[in-house]
Write a protein that holds these residues in place. Structure first.
Motif, PDB file in Angstrom:
ATOM      1  N   MET A   1      -2.851 -15.131  -3.484  1.00  0.00           N
ATOM      2  CA  MET A   1      -2.345 -14.653  -2.197  1.00  0.00           C
ATOM      3  C   MET A   1      -1.455 -13.429  -2.415  1.00  0.00           C
ATOM      4  N   LEU A   2      -0.488 -13.628  -3.314  1.00  0.00           N
ATOM      5  CA  LEU A   2       0.438 -12.543  -3.589  1.00  0.00           C
ATOM      6  C   LEU A   2      -0.296 -11.404  -4.289  1.00  0.00           C
ATOM      7  N   PHE A   3      -1.323 -11.780  -5.054  1.00  0.00           N
ATOM      8  CA  PHE A   3      -2.120 -10.805  -5.783  1.00  0.00           C
ATOM      9  C   PHE A   3      -2.792  -9.820  -4.826  1.00  0.00           C
ATOM     10  N   LEU A   4      -3.401 -10.381  -3.793  1.00  0.00           N
ATOM     11  CA  LEU A   4      -4.078  -9.559  -2.785  1.00  0.00           C
ATOM     12  C   LEU A   4      -3.077  -8.643  -2.090  1.00  0.00           C
ATOM     13  N   GLU A   5      -1.908  -9.229  -1.753  1.00  0.00           N
ATOM     14  CA  GLU A   5      -0.860  -8.439  -1.111  1.00  0.00           C
ATOM     15  C   GLU A   5      -0.449  -7.281  -2.001  1.00  0.00           C
ATOM     16  N   ASN A   6      -0.353  -7.566  -3.304  1.00  0.00           N
ATOM     17  CA  ASN A   6       0.051  -6.537  -4.249  1.00  0.00           C
ATOM     18  C   ASN A   6      -0.963  -5.413  -4.331  1.00  0.00           C
ATOM     19  N   ILE A   7      -2.255  -5.774  -4.242  1.00  0.00           N
ATOM     20  CA  ILE A   7      -3.292  -4.742  -4.271  1.00  0.00           C
ATOM     21  C   ILE A   7      -3.173  -3.852  -3.045  1.00  0.00           C
ATOM     22  N   LYS A   8      -2.990  -4.466  -1.883  1.00  0.00           N
ATOM     23  CA  LYS A   8      -2.827  -3.692  -0.648  1.00  0.00           C
ATOM     24  C   LYS A   8      -1.616  -2.774  -0.752  1.00  0.00           C
ATOM     25  N   LEU A   9      -0.551  -3.355  -1.279  1.00  0.00           N
ATOM     26  CA  LEU A   9       0.706  -2.625  -1.419  1.00  0.00           C
ATOM     27  C   LEU A   9       0.506  -1.416  -2.325  1.00  0.00           C
ATOM     28  N   ALA A  10      -0.198  -1.655  -3.469  1.00  0.00           N
ATOM     29  CA  ALA A  10      -0.422  -0.586  -4.433  1.00  0.00           C
ATOM     30  C   ALA A  10      -1.257   0.521  -3.807  1.00  0.00           C
ATOM     31  N   LEU A  11      -2.301   0.126  -3.071  1.00  0.00           N
ATOM     32  CA  LEU A  11      -3.160   1.139  -2.448  1.00  0.00           C
ATOM     33  C   LEU A  11      -2.375   1.979  -1.448  1.00  0.00           C
ATOM     34  N   SER A  12      -1.475   1.319  -0.679  1.00  0.00           N
ATOM     35  CA  SER A  12      -0.730   2.095   0.308  1.00  0.00           C
ATOM     36  C   SER A  12       0.272   3.003  -0.383  1.00  0.00           C
ATOM     37  N   ALA A  13       0.827   2.553  -1.520  1.00  0.00           N
ATOM     38  CA  ALA A  13       1.755   3.407  -2.260  1.00  0.00           C
ATOM     39  C   ALA A  13       1.023   4.618  -2.827  1.00  0.00           C
ATOM     40  N   ILE A  14      -0.233   4.386  -3.288  1.00  0.00           N
ATOM     41  CA  ILE A  14      -1.024   5.490  -3.843  1.00  0.00           C
ATOM     42  C   ILE A  14      -1.390   6.473  -2.734  1.00  0.00           C
ATOM     43  N   ARG A  15      -1.741   5.919  -1.568  1.00  0.00           N
ATOM     44  CA  ARG A  15      -2.090   6.772  -0.421  1.00  0.00           C
ATOM     45  C   ARG A  15      -0.896   7.600   0.029  1.00  0.00           C
ATOM     46  N   ALA A  16       0.280   6.973  -0.015  1.00  0.00           N
ATOM     47  CA  ALA A  16       1.478   7.656   0.478  1.00  0.00           C
ATOM     48  C   ALA A  16       1.797   8.891  -0.351  1.00  0.00           C
ATOM     49  N   ASN A  17       1.396   8.884  -1.629  1.00  0.00           N
ATOM     50  CA  ASN A  17       1.653  10.037  -2.498  1.00  0.00           C
ATOM     51  C   ASN A  17       0.344  10.548  -3.074  1.00  0.00           C
ATOM     52  N   LYS A  18      -0.508  11.079  -2.202  1.00  0.00           N
ATOM     53  CA  LYS A  18      -1.872  11.424  -2.626  1.00  0.00           C
ATOM     54  C   LYS A  18      -1.905  12.417  -3.779  1.00  0.00           C
ATOM     55  N   MET A  19      -1.187  13.510  -3.607  1.00  0.00           N
ATOM     56  CA  MET A  19      -1.241  14.579  -4.608  1.00  0.00           C
ATOM     57  C   MET A  19      -0.734  14.083  -5.954  1.00  0.00           C
ATOM     58  N   ARG A  20       0.389  13.391  -5.895  1.00  0.00           N
ATOM     59  CA  ARG A  20       0.981  12.910  -7.136  1.00  0.00           C
ATOM     60  C   ARG A  20       0.062  11.899  -7.809  1.00  0.00           C
ATOM     61  N   SER A  21      -0.511  11.014  -6.990  1.00  0.00           N
ATOM     62  CA  SER A  21      -1.410  10.002  -7.551  1.00  0.00           C
ATOM     63  C   SER A  21      -2.596  10.666  -8.221  1.00  0.00           C
ATOM     64  N   PHE A  22      -3.127  11.712  -7.570  1.00  0.00           N
ATOM     65  CA  PHE A  22      -4.295  12.383  -8.136  1.00  0.00           C
ATOM     66  C   PHE A  22      -3.950  13.035  -9.466  1.00  0.00           C
ATOM     67  N   LEU A  23      -2.812  13.727  -9.496  1.00  0.00           N
ATOM     68  CA  LEU A  23      -2.416  14.395 -10.747  1.00  0.00           C
ATOM     69  C   LEU A  23      -2.202  13.376 -11.859  1.00  0.00           C
ATOM     70  N   THR A  24      -1.668  12.216 -11.475  1.00  0.00           N
ATOM     71  CA  THR A  24      -1.453  11.170 -12.476  1.00  0.00           C
ATOM     72  C   THR A  24      -2.785  10.676 -13.015  1.00  0.00           C
ATOM     73  N   MET A  25      -3.733  10.509 -12.080  1.00  0.00           N
ATOM     74  CA  MET A  25      -5.046  10.004 -12.485  1.00  0.00           C
ATOM     75  C   MET A  25      -5.794  11.007 -13.351  1.00  0.00           C
ATOM     76  N   LEU A  26      -5.472  12.299 -13.165  1.00  0.00           N
ATOM     77  CA  LEU A  26      -6.244  13.343 -13.822  1.00  0.00           C
ATOM     78  C   LEU A  26      -6.365  13.113 -15.328  1.00  0.00           C
ATOM     79  N   GLY A  27      -5.260  12.687 -15.937  1.00  0.00           N
ATOM     80  CA  GLY A  27      -5.296  12.414 -17.377  1.00  0.00           C
ATOM     81  C   GLY A  27      -6.340  11.366 -17.715  1.00  0.00           C
ATOM     82  N   ILE A  28      -6.338  10.292 -16.929  1.00  0.00           N
ATOM     83  CA  ILE A  28      -7.295   9.212 -17.158  1.00  0.00           C
ATOM     84  C   ILE A  28      -8.707   9.709 -16.863  1.00  0.00           C
TER      85      ILE A  28
END
Lengths: 406, 236
Positions: A1-28
């Motif tokens: 239950m909490l796991f699913l909530e955490n995934i939603k939470l993480a996705l919204s945090a990533i969405r909230a900082n799109k540019m930063r998230s993308f630059l972070t992902m770039l390395g990967i």
């Protein structure tokens, strides 16, 4: 239950900082895509080379004089003769499916039909050689048969491209072709026309002559000697074990020291090529993996920034009853999702790059499903490894300090 | 609730000393307070008097350095951090001066959060969060982000959130400190209603005498010591 909530939470945090998230992902993304590109190209090349050898029946090997150990040889005593072929055939009747002397010398001949000219490379074949080398696909007439070999008939099977060049048509069965075999001019009768399925080598090499098959007996004559014996052994038994047996027997028959003759087996060569390609792929992949490491450090860096930025949020969550574990999972899952998304994008990019690279050679890419699974798990693992430190930092924050943080 | 006792909070010789290198500062000195179920208490004092420290200890966000704190008979000093998290989640509702809503997260999600940590099933969480927001007069603001709400509305979301797991105690730290007078009155009315109608034990930390006047009991701190503990007789 909490796991699913955490995934939603993480996705919204990533969405909230799109540019930063993308630059972070770039390395990967760069890391994963280069690993995938290199391993896919390696695997594709390996598959193509294996396919190349696949046209040969199993158990292909050549017995030969070990030139490295031989300073001078006696032509009649040391080279292989038809008697040696018979001796091997009689000794290993259930293992040898095809055995003939092999001519490797200069047997190319220029032939003329009217004003048209072509260079042929003559290959002495035993009966039904096309059953063992599947790259010979008879499209008109027939292959050299037992009768041709037994009687040494002046017959020839030619490449369809030679037929086109010399006769401007494909079905030339019955036509006469003048050729010179080791100095003797002969008028050969075309009994068959074959074609070869396209291969990587046909794309990479320019052929100046066409391989054509004549009976081996015509090629070498009855008193022939050759430094090579061509064998298709049983494909149900270990080729190396069989090759060793043939070698030791022929060495005994010829009464020669152990290293005088040697063999080369197709299976052995395939495994050698595969070993080289495998090592190369691993080495290049390891270099690419370093960029993954850099990507992981990027994730750690941004997660640390994120934890600092969200100190107050962490304090609020703790005051509302979040346990250490809850905060830890929240940030860990965020790091893992961030790098998994990067991994998936990187995988798509890597596969497109590999596809592009291989299509330049006209080769299809081999995409291994296991690579997809491993990539996702591995990139999530990178996220977890580099996310654990920032997540622990967040989880250990003192709630009062965190609540006071501006 | 233990029927044998009416004490919800019991502080015995409670000390809190902050240490910073060799300097130690005593924020609370030998504090003895008992609060019963259903009381409406104001804790007053100037800044630095120790009232915020007391608030943190009462809220199980911090631990005393000496003495005892019993919350519904539970000895707080024997509890681990995660056990304290559970106690905060189940027994205490916080309302802060600066609202402390989670940014970029809807009013609904904010109210839902304590129930997520309390492992309440999703369907029940939704129903309860909706009911709570309606009860504080924000039935039409579920999806609003905190930055789209006025101060009074934010504080009402915070109160709804504090009530999510039906805690017995509401701890409010200067709840009207950032509000205009109209909103302040509204918020105080909500607290009063919670105390009178819902039976919550409400503790408000404040430095405003006007706020304290609305409560039934005022405990005044100075330099970490209780200097006055007055009940208003006409109340109740």
């Amino acid at each position: 239950m909490l796991f699913l909530e955490n995934i939603k939470l993480a996705l919204s945090a990533i969405r909230a900082n799109k540019m930063r998230s993308f630059l972070t992902m770039l390395g990967i993304i760069i890391g994963i895509s280069s690993v995938i590109t290199i391993t896919s190209i390696g695997a594709s090349a390996q598959a193509m080379i294996n396919k190349q050898f696949e046209s040969l029946e199993g158990g292909y090997m050549v017995l030969m004089i070990n030139w490295r150990n031989t300073e001078s040889i006696d032509y009649y005593a040391d080279l292989f003769s038809w008697d040696d072929i018979e001796a091997l055939k009689n000794r290993f009747p259930s293992y040898i499916r095809y055995i003939e002397l092999m001519n490797l010398g200069n047997s190319s001949t220029t032939t003329k039909v009217g004003r048209l000219e072509a260079t042929l490379s003559l290959y002495g074949a035993g009966a039904d050689y096309n059953k063992f080398d599947k790259s010979i696909q008879i499209i008109h007439g027939r292959m050299i048969n037992q009768g041709d070999v037994d009687a040494g008939r002046e017959n020839i099977v030619i490449d369809v491209r030679a037929a086109r060049q010399l006769f401007n048509k494909e079905n030339v069965v019955g036509a006469t072709l003048p050729a010179t075999i080791y100095g003797d001019e002969k008028d050969l009768t075309i009994v068959g026309v074959y074609e070869t399925p396209p291969s990587i080598f046909s794309g990479l090499m320019v052929e100046t002559s066409y391989t054509c098959y004549v009976p081996i007996s015509l090629m070498l004559g009855s008193d022939a000697r050759s430094a090579y014996i061509e064998i298709f052994a049983s494909d149900k038994d270990d080729p190396i074990v069989q090759a060793e047996a043939f070698l030791s027997y022929i060495t005994k028959v010829k009464n020669k020291p152990a290293d005088f003759y040697m063999y080369q087996s197709a299976d052995e060569q395939i495994s050698q090529v595969n070993t080289v390609l495998g090592t190369l792929s691993i080495a290049l992949g390891a270099i690419a993996a370093i960029s993954l490491l850099v990507g992981g450090i990027g994730i750690m860096n941004i997660m640390l920034v994120s934890v600092t930025e969200r100190t107050r949020e962490i304090g609020i969550r703790k005051s509302l009853g979040a346990r250490t574990k809850d905060i830890l999972t929240q940030f860990l899952i965020e790091a893992m999702i961030l790098s998994s998304i990067g991994g998936i994008i990187g995988m798509a990019l890597g596969m497109s790059l590999a596809g592009l690279g291989m299509s330049a050679f006209g080769i299809g890419v081999v995409i291994q499903p296991i690579v997809i699974v491993v990539t996702v798990i591995f990139s999530a693992g990178v996220g977890m490894f580099f996310g654990i430190f920032p997540a622990r930092k967040a989880a250990k924050l003192d709630p009062i300090e965190a609540l006071r943080y501006e | 609730m233990n029927p044998e006792t009416t004490e919800i909070i019991k502080l015995q010789n409670l000390d809190k000393t902050y240490r910073n290198g060799n300097i130690s500062v005593a924020a609370l000195k030998k504090v003895n307070i008992t609060i019963n179920y259903g009381e409406f208490v104001a804790i007053m004092g100037a800044s630095g008097s120790g009232k915020s420290t007391l608030m943190n200890i009462l809220g199980c966000l911090d631990r005393p350095t000496g003495g005892d704190y019993f919350l519904e008979g539970i000895d707080i000093k024997e509890k681990t951090d995660d056990q304290l998290s559970f106690i905060r989640n189940q027994k205490i509702g916080f309302v802060f001066q600066s609202f402390n809503l989670i940014p970029r997260t809807s009013a609904f999600k904010n109210v839902e959060l304590p129930m997520i940590y309390g492992k309440i099933p999703a369907r029940d969480r939704k129903d309860r969060a909706v009911a709570l927001l309606e009860s504080v007069g924000l039935g039409d603001r579920y999806e609003h982000m905190p930055n789209e709400l006025s101060g009074g509305q934010k504080q009402r979301v915070a109160i709804a959130r504090a009530l999510a797991n039906e805690p017995t105690i509401i701890l409010a730290d200067e709840p009207t400190g950032n509000l205009d007078s109209v909103s302040s009155i509204e918020i105080l009315e909500i607290f009063t209603k919670l105390n009178r109608d819902n039976g919550n034990t409400v503790i408000i930390v404040t430095h405003e005498p006007d706020i304290a006047k609305c409560t039934d009991r005022t405990i005044t701190f100075k330099d970490g010591i209780v200097v006055e503990d007055a009940r208003r007789e006409e109340a109740v």
